[in-house]
Design a protein around this motif. Structure first.
Motif, PDB file in Angstrom:
ATOM      1  N   ALA A  46       0.835  -1.199   0.000  1.00  8.05           N
ATOM      2  CA  ALA A  46       0.000   0.000   0.000  1.00  8.05           C
ATOM      3  C   ALA A  46       0.870   1.251   0.000  1.00  8.05           C
ATOM      4  O   ALA A  46       1.863   1.336   0.721  1.00  8.05           O
ATOM      5  CB  ALA A  46      -0.921  -0.006   1.214  1.00  8.05           C
TER       6      ALA A  46
ATOM      7  N   THR B 181      -4.162   7.747  -5.203  1.00  9.96           N
ATOM      8  CA  THR B 181      -3.376   6.759  -4.465  1.00  9.96           C
ATOM      9  C   THR B 181      -4.284   5.762  -3.751  1.00  9.96           C
ATOM     10  O   THR B 181      -4.031   4.549  -3.759  1.00  9.96           O
ATOM     11  CB  THR B 181      -2.465   7.468  -3.457  1.00  9.96           C
ATOM     12  OG1 THR B 181      -1.651   8.424  -4.139  1.00  9.96           O
ATOM     13  CG2 THR B 181      -1.562   6.472  -2.754  1.00  9.96           C
TER      14      THR B 181
ATOM     15  N   ASN C 284      -4.470   1.732  -4.388  1.00 11.09           N
ATOM     16  CA  ASN C 284      -4.326   0.737  -3.312  1.00 11.09           C
ATOM     17  C   ASN C 284      -5.508  -0.224  -3.291  1.00 11.09           C
ATOM     18  O   ASN C 284      -5.334  -1.447  -3.119  1.00 11.09           O
ATOM     19  CB  ASN C 284      -4.186   1.440  -1.966  1.00 11.09           C
ATOM     20  CG  ASN C 284      -2.851   2.146  -1.807  1.00 11.09           C
ATOM     21  OD1 ASN C 284      -1.863   1.768  -2.445  1.00 11.09           O
ATOM     22  ND2 ASN C 284      -2.804   3.169  -0.972  1.00 11.09           N
ATOM     23  N   GLU C 285      -6.723   0.314  -3.466  1.00 12.25           N
ATOM     24  CA  GLU C 285      -7.902  -0.554  -3.477  1.00 12.25           C
ATOM     25  C   GLU C 285      -7.897  -1.482  -4.688  1.00 12.25           C
ATOM     26  O   GLU C 285      -8.237  -2.665  -4.578  1.00 12.25           O
ATOM     27  CB  GLU C 285      -9.167   0.314  -3.468  1.00 12.25           C
ATOM     28  CG  GLU C 285      -9.361   1.090  -2.172  1.00 12.25           C
ATOM     29  CD  GLU C 285     -10.578   1.988  -2.219  1.00 12.25           C
ATOM     30  OE1 GLU C 285     -11.172   2.097  -3.332  1.00 12.25           O
ATOM     31  OE2 GLU C 285     -10.939   2.573  -1.184  1.00 12.25           O
TER      32      GLU C 285
ATOM     33  N   GLN D 196      -5.253  -2.552  -6.315  1.00 10.07           N
ATOM     34  CA  GLN D 196      -4.209  -3.551  -6.081  1.00 10.07           C
ATOM     35  C   GLN D 196      -4.694  -4.641  -5.132  1.00 10.07           C
ATOM     36  O   GLN D 196      -4.461  -5.833  -5.368  1.00 10.07           O
ATOM     37  CB  GLN D 196      -2.975  -2.835  -5.496  1.00 10.07           C
ATOM     38  CG  GLN D 196      -1.817  -3.756  -5.207  1.00 10.07           C
ATOM     39  CD  GLN D 196      -0.659  -2.999  -4.570  1.00 10.07           C
ATOM     40  OE1 GLN D 196       0.482  -3.403  -4.688  1.00 10.07           O
ATOM     41  NE2 GLN D 196      -0.930  -1.906  -3.883  1.00 10.07           N
ATOM     42  N   ASP D 197      -5.395  -4.230  -4.101  1.00 11.37           N
ATOM     43  CA  ASP D 197      -5.901  -5.202  -3.130  1.00 11.37           C
ATOM     44  C   ASP D 197      -6.955  -6.113  -3.761  1.00 11.37           C
ATOM     45  O   ASP D 197      -6.939  -7.339  -3.554  1.00 11.37           O
ATOM     46  CB  ASP D 197      -6.477  -4.459  -1.922  1.00 11.37           C
ATOM     47  CG  ASP D 197      -6.903  -5.409  -0.812  1.00 11.37           C
ATOM     48  OD1 ASP D 197      -6.046  -6.182  -0.352  1.00 11.37           O
ATOM     49  OD2 ASP D 197      -8.087  -5.367  -0.416  1.00 11.37           O
TER      50      ASP D 197
END
Length: 462
Positions: free
Chosen positions: A228, A241, A245-246, A248-249
């Motif tokens: 993250a 950003t 991150n969301e 990617q998760d």
């Protein structure tokens, strides 16, 4: 370097700020010069009006024999006085002379109603002295006024009491365009402060997080786990950003769930297949038993390949920086010298070694199984590394070059099914390559055979 800087957000904003400052300075300078021109015209017009009024009074009050001397004394290099029977300004419709006429009437007195005519226009030709008196002063004045300056000419005709006319001809230059030292210094200080404040502070808070997001996206696309990112910078950048991150998760969870499903499915099929194998061994008829055992073995091989395919999709292996030549030599030794190799450059590249080893093993085994042998060469391109596996087999029909990457797809004509294989080898190899940000491409060679190229990016190579 310059093109890269100008193509960046930082470089373009620097150019925008400097360009805006230059445009603002140019407009201000133009307005300033125009205001100076108006002021000079007003001052010179007021002076000419005052001199004309004073000379007119003096002529009327002085004896006739002194009038010529008065006119000579009043003359200057750029102002000429003369008395004629007819006015030099021969029309009444004169423009831009209202202030001069008003100034003269104010000096002559409110009861003076003598005719006053004023004409103001651009003078043609270069600036020349208007009298021959005081030649040295005229020459010096002309030297000071050299340059591409436009000349204004004003003629004033004032009626005298005896019916004659006093004519005043004067010339003056528009002020030239100048860039004062103070303006230059002010521009430099303003530009410096703006660049320091806007570029090295504000833009660092903007471009820094953007570069981190771009780098993390690049690494995530190659199968690495950047983790993250901290949400810093302006609100829009923080939102970007957080969204990255969301994303990617979610993608990590999706791939992990899909990998677990495939792995669980392959694992759960092992037990019933083993039981079937035991029951098949109990069949008395040899033909039936051999057929059942062969089918079960083929199913077991498909299960193992499915598990390998699931492992190829996983991205849990750590990325390492390895020498390409050493890596390929170790793979060749592990495969008991199963391929020839040459032209390997001394280059290090980041990869997940076990995954790339599995992908190359599949390509080499395909070349050995269907092409009669494998020959491996390495080619370094701009931004990528191409590992080519060549064979001398029958190749692949052009229409099937992409279909062979589909899971469980096997060619029925050019490559026999009896030689083995489940149709997952190329799928696994391409999945691994794309997880690294690369690809696997198949091409038929003009000299015969197939070329399987494993492409890996070199952005992170050292």
């Amino acid at each position: 370097m310059t093109r890269r800087f100008l193509g960046s957000l930082r470089g373009q904003l620097v150019l925008l700020i400097i360009g805006a400052l230059l445009l603002a300075q140019a407009i201000s300078l133009w307005l300033f010069v125009d205001e100076r021109g108006l002021a000079v015209r007003a001052a010179l017009g007021s002076e000419a009006a005052g001199r004309a009024a004073n000379v007119a009074r003096l002529i009327e009050e002085a004896p006739t024999d002194l009038q010529a001397s008065i006119l000579r004394a009043a003359d200057s290099p750029l102002v000429r006085f003369s008395i004629t029977e007819q006015p030099e300004v021969d029309h009444l419709d004169h423009e831009d002379g209202g202030s001069v006429e008003a100034r003269m009437r104010a000096l002559l007195g409110p009861d003076d109603d003598r005719p006053i005519r004023v004409e103001l226009h651009e003078a043609e030709g270069s600036l020349t002295p208007m009298s021959h008196i005081n030649a040295d002063a005229s020459t010096m004045h002309l030297q000071m006024m050299q340059g591409a300056l436009s000349t204004l000419e004003m003629t004033v005709s004032v009626g005298l009491e005896d019916g004659r006319w006093l004519n005043v001809d004067t010339r003056f230059n528009r002020p030239p365009l100048q860039w004062p030292v103070i303006s230059t210094l002010s521009f430099g200080i303003t530009a410096a402060f703006l660049l320091i404040a806007a570029i090295w502070f504000l833009l660092s808070r903007l471009t820094g997080p953007l570069r981190r997001v771009a780098s993390a996206a690049e690494r995530f696309g190659k199968g690495e786990a950047p983790g993250a990112l901290p949400a810093t910078g302006p609100r829009e950048v923080r939102d970007l950003t957080v969204a990255f991150n969301e994303m990617q998760d979610r993608l990590t969870r999706h791939i992990a769930d899909r990998t677990r499903v495939l792995a669980a499915l392959g694992h759960d099929l092992r037990s019933p297949l083993t039981a079937l194998r035991v029951h098949a061994e109990l069949v008395d008829e040899d033909d039936i038993r051999d057929s059942m055992v062969s089918s079960i073995e083929e199913m077991q091989e498909m299960v193992e390949q499915t598990l390998a395919f699931a492992r190829g999709m996983a991205m849990s292996e750590e990325v390492q920086t390895l020498d390409v030549g050493t890596f390929l030599e170790k793979l060749r030794q592990d495969m008991a010298g199963g391929f020839e190799m040459r032209d390997v450059p001394a280059l290090q590249i980041r990869m997940r070694p076990n995954a790339i080893r599995r992908a190359l093993r599949n390509l080499v085994e395909n070349a050995e199984r269907y092409g009669g042998g494998a020959f491996v060469t390495v080619r370094a391109n701009d931004g990528s590394l191409a590992i080519e596996v060549l064979d001398e087999g029958p190749g692949v029909p052009e229409a099937e070059l992409e279909r062979v990457f589909e899971p469980y797809f096997r060619l029925e004509q050019s490559r026999s099914r009896n030689t083995g294989g489940t149709g997952l080898g190329l799928s696994i190899a391409r999945t691994i390559a794309r997880a690294h940000g690369g690809d696997v491409i198949l091409e038929n060679r003009s000299a015969g055979g197939l070329r399987a190229t494993l492409i890996l990016p070199r952005e992170n190579s050292v």
